[in-house]
Design a protein around this motif. Structure first.
Motif, PDB file in Angstrom:
ATOM      1  N   MET A   1       0.846  -1.167   0.000  1.00  0.00           N
ATOM      2  CA  MET A   1       0.000   0.000   0.000  1.00  0.00           C
ATOM      3  C   MET A   1       0.897   1.238   0.000  1.00  0.00           C
ATOM      4  O   MET A   1       1.884   1.295   0.714  1.00  0.00           O
ATOM      5  CB  MET A   1      -0.906  -0.012   1.233  1.00  0.00           C
ATOM      6  CG  MET A   1      -1.934   1.087   1.206  1.00  0.00           C
ATOM      7  SD  MET A   1      -3.038   1.102   2.617  1.00  0.00           S
ATOM      8  CE  MET A   1      -3.940  -0.399   2.352  1.00  0.00           C
ATOM      9  N   ALA A   2       0.529   2.224  -0.789  1.00  0.00           N
ATOM     10  CA  ALA A   2       1.329   3.445  -0.908  1.00  0.00           C
ATOM     11  C   ALA A   2       1.160   4.321   0.321  1.00  0.00           C
ATOM     12  O   ALA A   2       0.087   4.373   0.921  1.00  0.00           O
ATOM     13  CB  ALA A   2       0.909   4.213  -2.145  1.00  0.00           C
ATOM     14  N   LYS A   3       2.227   4.994   0.683  1.00  0.00           N
ATOM     15  CA  LYS A   3       2.184   5.913   1.824  1.00  0.00           C
ATOM     16  C   LYS A   3       1.684   7.268   1.343  1.00  0.00           C
ATOM     17  O   LYS A   3       2.099   7.757   0.302  1.00  0.00           O
ATOM     18  CB  LYS A   3       3.580   6.044   2.426  1.00  0.00           C
ATOM     19  CG  LYS A   3       3.606   6.897   3.673  1.00  0.00           C
ATOM     20  CD  LYS A   3       4.714   6.464   4.586  1.00  0.00           C
ATOM     21  CE  LYS A   3       4.881   7.375   5.769  1.00  0.00           C
ATOM     22  NZ  LYS A   3       3.760   7.348   6.677  1.00  0.00           N
ATOM     23  N   LEU A   4       0.790   7.881   2.103  1.00  0.00           N
ATOM     24  CA  LEU A   4       0.237   9.178   1.741  1.00  0.00           C
ATOM     25  C   LEU A   4       1.151  10.297   2.208  1.00  0.00           C
ATOM     26  O   LEU A   4       1.786  10.190   3.261  1.00  0.00           O
ATOM     27  CB  LEU A   4      -1.137   9.360   2.375  1.00  0.00           C
ATOM     28  CG  LEU A   4      -2.229   8.383   1.962  1.00  0.00           C
ATOM     29  CD1 LEU A   4      -3.485   8.636   2.761  1.00  0.00           C
ATOM     30  CD2 LEU A   4      -2.515   8.488   0.489  1.00  0.00           C
ATOM     31  N   SER A   5       1.184  11.375   1.460  1.00  0.00           N
ATOM     32  CA  SER A   5       1.950  12.545   1.877  1.00  0.00           C
ATOM     33  C   SER A   5       1.189  13.268   2.989  1.00  0.00           C
ATOM     34  O   SER A   5      -0.007  13.018   3.225  1.00  0.00           O
ATOM     35  CB  SER A   5       2.170  13.488   0.690  1.00  0.00           C
ATOM     36  OG  SER A   5       0.941  14.089   0.321  1.00  0.00           O
ATOM     37  N   ASP A   6       1.874  14.179   3.671  1.00  0.00           N
ATOM     38  CA  ASP A   6       1.231  14.924   4.767  1.00  0.00           C
ATOM     39  C   ASP A   6       0.032  15.727   4.273  1.00  0.00           C
ATOM     40  O   ASP A   6      -0.996  15.804   4.945  1.00  0.00           O
ATOM     41  CB  ASP A   6       2.237  15.853   5.444  1.00  0.00           C
ATOM     42  CG  ASP A   6       3.261  15.083   6.269  1.00  0.00           C
ATOM     43  OD1 ASP A   6       2.991  13.914   6.604  1.00  0.00           O
ATOM     44  OD2 ASP A   6       4.322  15.665   6.582  1.00  0.00           O
ATOM     45  N   GLU A   8      -1.880  15.029   1.706  1.00  0.00           N
ATOM     46  CA  GLU A   8      -2.953  14.092   1.393  1.00  0.00           C
ATOM     47  C   GLU A   8      -3.651  13.620   2.670  1.00  0.00           C
ATOM     48  O   GLU A   8      -4.878  13.485   2.698  1.00  0.00           O
ATOM     49  CB  GLU A   8      -2.413  12.892   0.627  1.00  0.00           C
ATOM     50  CG  GLU A   8      -1.981  13.211  -0.794  1.00  0.00           C
ATOM     51  CD  GLU A   8      -1.282  12.057  -1.479  1.00  0.00           C
ATOM     52  OE1 GLU A   8      -1.522  11.872  -2.687  1.00  0.00           O
ATOM     53  OE2 GLU A   8      -0.502  11.344  -0.818  1.00  0.00           O
ATOM     54  N   VAL A   9      -2.873  13.366   3.719  1.00  0.00           N
ATOM     55  CA  VAL A   9      -3.453  12.946   5.001  1.00  0.00           C
ATOM     56  C   VAL A   9      -4.335  14.058   5.557  1.00  0.00           C
ATOM     57  O   VAL A   9      -5.457  13.805   6.021  1.00  0.00           O
ATOM     58  CB  VAL A   9      -2.341  12.566   6.005  1.00  0.00           C
ATOM     59  CG1 VAL A   9      -2.909  12.384   7.400  1.00  0.00           C
ATOM     60  CG2 VAL A   9      -1.627  11.298   5.553  1.00  0.00           C
TER      61      VAL A   9
END
Length: 58
Positions: A1-6, A8-9
């Motif tokens: 699963m891809a990590k979201l940027s700050d 995007e969070v």
């Protein structure tokens, strides 16, 4: 699963907060317990059951 940027969070949290506020306006008697249960059911329906945690720490 891809990590979201700050950013995007932050955007996701704002969107979820808006959905929660709309749900509480429509159903003012809904408490946190039922909302957690329904959210968990929706997540399980979408992504499957959560992974099992090991019982190493007590």
């Amino acid at each position: 699963m891809a990590k979201l940027s700050d950013s995007e969070v932050t955007k996701l949290k704002e969107t979820l907060r808006g959905f929660l506020n709309n749900a509480l306006k429509k159903y003012p008697k809904a408490g946190p317990g039922i909302l957690r249960k329904l959210w968990a059911e929706l997540l399980e329906e979408k992504f499957g059951p959560p992974p099992k945690r090991s019982q190493t720490t007590k």
